[in-house]
Design an enzyme around this catalytic site. Structure first.
Site, PDB file in Angstrom:
ATOM      1  N   SER A   1      32.072  37.148  41.060  1.00  0.00           N
ATOM      2  CA  SER A   1      32.083  37.901  39.779  1.00  0.00           C
ATOM      3  C   SER A   1      33.281  38.938  39.885  1.00  0.00           C
ATOM      4  CB  SER A   1      30.735  38.631  39.443  1.00  0.00           C
ATOM      5  OG  SER A   1      30.506  39.214  38.248  1.00  0.00           O
TER       6      SER A   1
ATOM      7  N   ASP B   1      46.997  54.609  30.700  1.00  0.00           N
ATOM      8  CA  ASP B   1      48.107  54.538  31.705  1.00  0.00           C
ATOM      9  C   ASP B   1      47.536  53.564  32.833  1.00  0.00           C
ATOM     10  OD1 ASP B   1      46.742  56.527  32.623  1.00  0.00           O
ATOM     11  OD2 ASP B   1      48.408  57.458  33.441  1.00  0.00           O
TER      12      ASP B   1
ATOM     13  N   HIS C   1      25.362  32.400  36.222  1.00  0.00           N
ATOM     14  CA  HIS C   1      26.365  33.527  37.055  1.00  0.00           C
ATOM     15  C   HIS C   1      26.262  33.659  38.340  1.00  0.00           C
ATOM     16  CE1 HIS C   1      29.497  36.209  36.907  1.00  0.00           C
ATOM     17  NE2 HIS C   1      28.817  37.305  37.492  1.00  0.00           N
TER      18      HIS C   1
END
Length: 429
Positions: free
Chosen positions: A143, A352, A405
């Site tokens: 993951s 940023d 998953h």
């Protein structure tokens, strides 16, 4: 410092490393990173190469092995396994409301900005110089751990012999908004599947949602259980055995009493165990930032949800579960997130964030990479994973609908064996 312990058919050694919080500044504040080294009893005296495991998340400590089984059993046939507690998790200078309480909100946000994949990989490379000096090692990411693998391949490929990814090939360029636009679609499909499989689930869920809307119900932690919080159970729908667990929880939520319908105390106790936001706050604080490169997330999941009005509950409307999404209101409703609300807003507004992937380096990648892509994965968009696979040289993938998953947790020995075979050019079996 290291400490040795013995598990079932496994010898384990505990390592603690002092590393810079900020590798770009010297001197820097130091934090501790913990790693657990495993070797099978039969191989304990052999000089084996390392396989480093990067846990999913972000914000979760590495798996704590209980037995000689699963993917660890397969890995220990030929490796020493290093289970890395990523900075801020497990025993690695944990991040939580208590540990951050002495900082201002601005200082909290600045501190947490060093807890993304780029610094996790800097930690790994630092540890490699201590445990495997001069020798590249193998890595496995599950993951979010797969996101870390792609950054490792971008930033320090010289440290790698081979790489494995399960359920974690990210888009290299897409924004958080694009990720969540795809994610909500997959969550809708998981909801449909859930309510089809369990024929009385719709009545159970809607009755409970209406009760919570009309009444104040408090969890054992003292938190008000809201309808929005109930919807968060949907994160479990993307895991193998997750839908079953959610259904069994819901079917015992309400009970009949001489005074009418009331909430079952058992349900209130178990509910909190299905969500990790109080115990693993990095997940809520930093989750959207894992997609950010030179742009702010600005609460992407919350904003994109406005495009999917199906998820906005009101009485008389069917409730739908949400998925792996973090919302600003969570920092007002979860006890251990509330003190971090200002920091969370600052992190969401941060623009940023440095780039995480070097596209030119990945296009010229020489490290063998094998990945499992789960076509039914609720958490990672299959089309984005396939898109990335085309952008990374020397990457082979196994596309399968066999697993959700958490496939490596459910059938890890087979999954890792297939990936090792794929990386080495053997026939899959």
């Amino acid at each position: 410092m290291h400490i040795d312990i013995t598990l079932s058919d496994i010898k384990a050694r505990k390592h603690f490393f002092s590393v810079p919080l900020d590798y770009q500044q010297s001197p820097s504040k130091q934090i501790t990173v913990f790693a657990r080294e495993l070797v099978s009893v039969e191989n304990q005296h052999k000089q084996l190469p390392y396989l480093v495991f990067f846990q999913g998340g972000p914000g979760f400590g590495a798996v704590r092995p209980l037995s000689y089984s699963g993917w660890i059993k397969r890995a220990l046939k030929e490796y020493r396994v290093l289970l890395l507690d990523q900075r801020g998790t497990g025993l690695s200078t944990p991040v939580n409301a208590t540990s951050l309480s002495y900082m201002s909100a601005t200082d909290q946000a600045d501190y947490l900005s060093f807890f993304r994949a780029d610094n996790i990989i800097r930690d790994a490379e630092y540890i490699r110089t201590k445990l495997s000096p001069g020798e590249p090692w193998s890595i496995l990411g599950q993951s979010f751990g797969g996101f870390c693998v792609l950054h490792y391949l971008s930033a320090a490929p010289e440290g790698l012999k081979e790489a494995y990814i399960t359920g974690g090939i990210p888009s290299l360029t897409r924004s958080a908004d694009e990720v969540y636009q795809a994610t909500y679609q997959r969550v809708l499909a998981k909801n449909q599947d859930f309510f089809t499989r369990f024929s009385d689930a719709r009545v159970l869920v809607d009755t409970l949602a209406k009760y919570l809307f009309d009444n104040k119900v408090y969890l054992g932690t003292g938190e008000l259980l809201t309808v929005e919080m109930l919807q968060l159970l949907g994160i479990n729908l993307g895991m193998e055995q997750g839908p079953e667990a959610v259904y069994y929880l819901l079917e015992q939520a309400l009970i009949d009493t001489p005074h009418g319908v009331d909430v079952n105390p058992l349900f209130l106790h178990q509910f909190s165990q299905f969500l990790d936001y109080n115990t693993n706050p990095i997940f809520a604080l930093m989750h959207e930032s894992i997609y950010c490169q030179q742009q702010a997330s600005a609460w992407a999941a919350h904003r994109v949800r406005n495009e999917f009005s199906q998820f906005n509950y009101r009485p008389g409307k069917p409730l739908l579960f949400t998925g792996e999404m973090v919302y600003p209101w969570m920092f007002a409703q979860f006890e251990q997130l509330e003190p971090l609300q200002q920091a969370a807003n600052l992190i969401a507004a941060k623009k940023d964030w440095p780039a995480l992937y070097n596209l030119e380096q990945l296009a010229a990648n020489k490290v063998p990479v094998a990945a499992a892509i789960y076509s039914e994965d609720m958490f990672v968009e299959m089309q984005y994973s396939l898109e990335t696979a085309k952008q990374v040289s020397n990457l082979k993938y196994w596309l399968t609908s066999e697993y959700e998953h958490n496939g490596i947790r459910m059938d890890g020995e087979r999954v890792l064996d297939k990936l090792i075979s794929l990386n080495r050019g053997h026939c899959l079996r």
